[in-house]
Motif scaffolding. Sequence first.
Motif, PDB file in Angstrom:
ATOM      1  N   GLU A   1       0.832  -1.214   0.000  1.00  0.00           N
ATOM      2  CA  GLU A   1       0.000   0.000   0.000  1.00  0.00           C
ATOM      3  C   GLU A   1       0.867   1.265   0.000  1.00  0.00           C
ATOM      4  O   GLU A   1       0.567   2.236  -0.708  1.00  0.00           O
ATOM      5  CB  GLU A   1      -0.946  -0.018   1.215  1.00  0.00           C
ATOM      6  N   ILE A   2       1.960   1.236   0.761  1.00  0.00           N
ATOM      7  CA  ILE A   2       2.878   2.382   0.827  1.00  0.00           C
ATOM      8  C   ILE A   2       3.615   2.548  -0.505  1.00  0.00           C
ATOM      9  O   ILE A   2       3.820   3.666  -0.985  1.00  0.00           O
ATOM     10  CB  ILE A   2       3.849   2.202   2.025  1.00  0.00           C
ATOM     11  N   GLY A   3       3.985   1.431  -1.116  1.00  0.00           N
ATOM     12  CA  GLY A   3       4.606   1.476  -2.444  1.00  0.00           C
ATOM     13  C   GLY A   3       3.658   2.063  -3.470  1.00  0.00           C
ATOM     14  O   GLY A   3       4.053   2.858  -4.338  1.00  0.00           O
ATOM     15  N   MET A   4       2.389   1.699  -3.361  1.00  0.00           N
ATOM     16  CA  MET A   4       1.359   2.208  -4.272  1.00  0.00           C
ATOM     17  C   MET A   4       1.227   3.733  -4.129  1.00  0.00           C
ATOM     18  O   MET A   4       1.144   4.461  -5.121  1.00  0.00           O
ATOM     19  CB  MET A   4       0.035   1.520  -3.955  1.00  0.00           C
ATOM     20  N   GLU A   5       1.233   4.208  -2.879  1.00  0.00           N
ATOM     21  CA  GLU A   5       1.105   5.657  -2.634  1.00  0.00           C
ATOM     22  C   GLU A   5       2.313   6.428  -3.170  1.00  0.00           C
ATOM     23  O   GLU A   5       2.187   7.573  -3.603  1.00  0.00           O
ATOM     24  CB  GLU A   5       0.966   5.927  -1.131  1.00  0.00           C
ATOM     25  N   ALA A   6       3.485   5.788  -3.151  1.00  0.00           N
ATOM     26  CA  ALA A   6       4.716   6.455  -3.606  1.00  0.00           C
ATOM     27  C   ALA A   6       4.792   6.549  -5.128  1.00  0.00           C
ATOM     28  O   ALA A   6       5.573   7.340  -5.661  1.00  0.00           O
ATOM     29  CB  ALA A   6       5.935   5.702  -3.074  1.00  0.00           C
ATOM     30  N   ALA A   7       4.004   5.742  -5.817  1.00  0.00           N
ATOM     31  CA  ALA A   7       4.051   5.694  -7.288  1.00  0.00           C
ATOM     32  C   ALA A   7       3.172   6.792  -7.872  1.00  0.00           C
ATOM     33  O   ALA A   7       1.950   6.679  -7.873  1.00  0.00           O
ATOM     34  CB  ALA A   7       3.595   4.324  -7.773  1.00  0.00           C
ATOM     35  N   LYS A   8       3.810   7.855  -8.334  1.00  0.00           N
ATOM     36  CA  LYS A   8       3.088   8.996  -8.918  1.00  0.00           C
ATOM     37  C   LYS A   8       3.541   9.176 -10.367  1.00  0.00           C
ATOM     38  O   LYS A   8       4.686   8.845 -10.698  1.00  0.00           O
ATOM     39  CB  LYS A   8       3.401  10.285  -8.147  1.00  0.00           C
ATOM     40  N   PRO A   9       2.676   9.740 -11.215  1.00  0.00           N
ATOM     41  CA  PRO A   9       3.107   9.986 -12.589  1.00  0.00           C
ATOM     42  C   PRO A   9       4.315  10.922 -12.631  1.00  0.00           C
ATOM     43  O   PRO A   9       4.352  11.921 -11.904  1.00  0.00           O
ATOM     44  CB  PRO A   9       1.876  10.628 -13.252  1.00  0.00           C
ATOM     45  N   PHE A  10       5.310  10.551 -13.432  1.00  0.00           N
ATOM     46  CA  PHE A  10       6.555  11.297 -13.624  1.00  0.00           C
ATOM     47  C   PHE A  10       7.440  11.308 -12.380  1.00  0.00           C
ATOM     48  O   PHE A  10       8.311  12.154 -12.238  1.00  0.00           O
ATOM     49  CB  PHE A  10       6.285  12.708 -14.179  1.00  0.00           C
ATOM     50  N   CYS A  11       7.198  10.336 -11.482  1.00  0.00           N
ATOM     51  CA  CYS A  11       8.181   9.982 -10.459  1.00  0.00           C
ATOM     52  C   CYS A  11       8.921   8.745 -10.975  1.00  0.00           C
ATOM     53  O   CYS A  11       8.817   8.416 -12.157  1.00  0.00           O
ATOM     54  CB  CYS A  11       7.502   9.724  -9.119  1.00  0.00           C
ATOM     55  N   PHE A  12       9.647   8.052 -10.103  1.00  0.00           N
ATOM     56  CA  PHE A  12      10.515   6.971 -10.566  1.00  0.00           C
ATOM     57  C   PHE A  12      10.246   5.668  -9.817  1.00  0.00           C
ATOM     58  O   PHE A  12       9.764   5.683  -8.683  1.00  0.00           O
ATOM     59  CB  PHE A  12      11.989   7.371 -10.397  1.00  0.00           C
ATOM     60  N   VAL A  13      10.607   4.562 -10.464  1.00  0.00           N
ATOM     61  CA  VAL A  13      10.464   3.235  -9.849  1.00  0.00           C
ATOM     62  C   VAL A  13      11.174   3.189  -8.500  1.00  0.00           C
ATOM     63  O   VAL A  13      10.675   2.603  -7.536  1.00  0.00           O
ATOM     64  CB  VAL A  13      11.000   2.131 -10.803  1.00  0.00           C
ATOM     65  N   GLY A  14      12.331   3.848  -8.398  1.00  0.00           N
ATOM     66  CA  GLY A  14      13.081   3.846  -7.137  1.00  0.00           C
ATOM     67  C   GLY A  14      12.324   4.456  -5.976  1.00  0.00           C
ATOM     68  O   GLY A  14      12.575   4.122  -4.813  1.00  0.00           O
TER      69      GLY A  14
ATOM     70  N   LYS B   1      15.276   7.000  -3.976  1.00  0.00           N
ATOM     71  CA  LYS B   1      14.353   7.883  -4.714  1.00  0.00           C
ATOM     72  C   LYS B   1      15.054   8.439  -5.952  1.00  0.00           C
ATOM     73  O   LYS B   1      16.271   8.661  -5.927  1.00  0.00           O
ATOM     74  CB  LYS B   1      13.937   9.062  -3.833  1.00  0.00           C
ATOM     75  N   GLY B   2      14.274   8.692  -6.991  1.00  0.00           N
ATOM     76  CA  GLY B   2      14.823   9.337  -8.186  1.00  0.00           C
ATOM     77  C   GLY B   2      15.649   8.431  -9.075  1.00  0.00           C
ATOM     78  O   GLY B   2      16.290   8.894 -10.014  1.00  0.00           O
ATOM     79  N   THR B   3      15.639   7.121  -8.785  1.00  0.00           N
ATOM     80  CA  THR B   3      16.377   6.160  -9.618  1.00  0.00           C
ATOM     81  C   THR B   3      15.386   5.218 -10.314  1.00  0.00           C
ATOM     82  O   THR B   3      14.198   5.208  -9.999  1.00  0.00           O
ATOM     83  CB  THR B   3      17.364   5.321  -8.777  1.00  0.00           C
ATOM     84  N   GLY B   4      15.896   4.428 -11.239  1.00  0.00           N
ATOM     85  CA  GLY B   4      15.030   3.504 -11.973  1.00  0.00           C
ATOM     86  C   GLY B   4      14.256   4.237 -13.061  1.00  0.00           C
ATOM     87  O   GLY B   4      14.476   5.415 -13.335  1.00  0.00           O
ATOM     88  N   MET B   5      13.316   3.530 -13.679  1.00  0.00           N
ATOM     89  CA  MET B   5      12.602   4.080 -14.830  1.00  0.00           C
ATOM     90  C   MET B   5      11.565   5.123 -14.429  1.00  0.00           C
ATOM     91  O   MET B   5      10.931   5.014 -13.381  1.00  0.00           O
ATOM     92  CB  MET B   5      11.917   2.937 -15.603  1.00  0.00           C
ATOM     93  N   LEU B   6      11.396   6.126 -15.286  1.00  0.00           N
ATOM     94  CA  LEU B   6      10.350   7.126 -15.132  1.00  0.00           C
ATOM     95  C   LEU B   6       8.976   6.458 -15.254  1.00  0.00           C
ATOM     96  O   LEU B   6       8.767   5.614 -16.132  1.00  0.00           O
ATOM     97  CB  LEU B   6      10.502   8.185 -16.233  1.00  0.00           C
ATOM     98  N   LEU B   7       8.060   6.828 -14.370  1.00  0.00           N
ATOM     99  CA  LEU B   7       6.698   6.269 -14.386  1.00  0.00           C
ATOM    100  C   LEU B   7       5.788   7.193 -15.190  1.00  0.00           C
ATOM    101  O   LEU B   7       5.611   8.357 -14.829  1.00  0.00           O
ATOM    102  CB  LEU B   7       6.181   6.113 -12.957  1.00  0.00           C
ATOM    103  N   VAL B   8       5.236   6.664 -16.275  1.00  0.00           N
ATOM    104  CA  VAL B   8       4.485   7.474 -17.234  1.00  0.00           C
ATOM    105  C   VAL B   8       3.056   6.947 -17.326  1.00  0.00           C
ATOM    106  O   VAL B   8       2.842   5.726 -17.330  1.00  0.00           O
ATOM    107  CB  VAL B   8       5.183   7.424 -18.617  1.00  0.00           C
ATOM    108  N   PRO B   9       2.046   7.826 -17.382  1.00  0.00           N
ATOM    109  CA  PRO B   9       0.665   7.355 -17.539  1.00  0.00           C
ATOM    110  C   PRO B   9       0.526   6.390 -18.715  1.00  0.00           C
ATOM    111  O   PRO B   9       1.095   6.621 -19.786  1.00  0.00           O
ATOM    112  CB  PRO B   9      -0.120   8.655 -17.786  1.00  0.00           C
TER     113      PRO B   9
END
Length: 284
Positions: free
Chosen positions: A167-180, A222-230
């Motif tokens: 659930e916390i991982g889900m909350e951290a996943a925002k558009p144009f944030c990163f997998v890290g 934070k800020g590492t890994g792939m960019l999260l895109v809609p």
Amino acid sequence: MKRNKINWTVPKGAGLTELDKKVLYWQNKGHLVPRRSLIKTPEQIEGIRRSGVVNTGALDLVAQEIHAGMSTAEIDQLVHNYITSHGGIPATLGYEGYPKSVCTSINEVVCHGIPSEEEILEEGDIINVDITTILDGYYADASRMFIIGKTSPEKEKLVRVAKECLEIGMEAAKPFCFVGDIGNAIQKHAHKNGFSVVRDLCGHGVGLEFHEEPDVEHYGKKGTGMLLVPGMVFTIEPMINMGTWEVFIDEEDGWTVVTEDELPSAQWEHTFVMTEHGLEILTH
């Protein structure tokens, strides 16, 4: 200086969209961005969602039926019959030689446990049931933990914290944030509760194939890994261990992943689509 791959390109003759501008901004700064093919169309997302409905139904059925004295082979049969009777195909059956329609991982088994007539659920066991469905060519993947009867407070806490990590991982996943960002949030919560995060296995892109990019690690910066895109579809599936994060694969079957210290492990998994506003659950 190491440069990331040029994954995002604008088709010849096409105008620059707002999405292109955002992704190219991060690519030009040296970040890893998805290929355009990882952005699912509305039709593809709809197909994955329909597959997810069947997958969730199979897990709901397991939740109704699971009990002490049941063999994991019975769980496999339930899942197989449910998926096939709803027009789907169990994705694990025959995948790289895997022999069953579901993974059943008890106590110290982290994942990929193979159902068996000999394996009988006992009071106090914790078990992860991991199901992937293919419907009309679309993949949906999820797993849940089940506590058989009454278990120890330590195992109960492990199961609860593993769910909180998802659930916390889900909350951290925002558009144009990163997998890290996902991994960082999960790792912090697990460590705060005295648990460790498995590093040798991760979440993944899914939808048109069983495993796609990106790798979704459940630890990191934070800020590492792939960019999260809609439009990206992927799983978050943290594997949280009571003891060490290290694991080994059972040599006898080549599949079953077990904690190195044989202390219990717990995992929850959903498939998500990234939207303009955050994650939407496609199967749980």
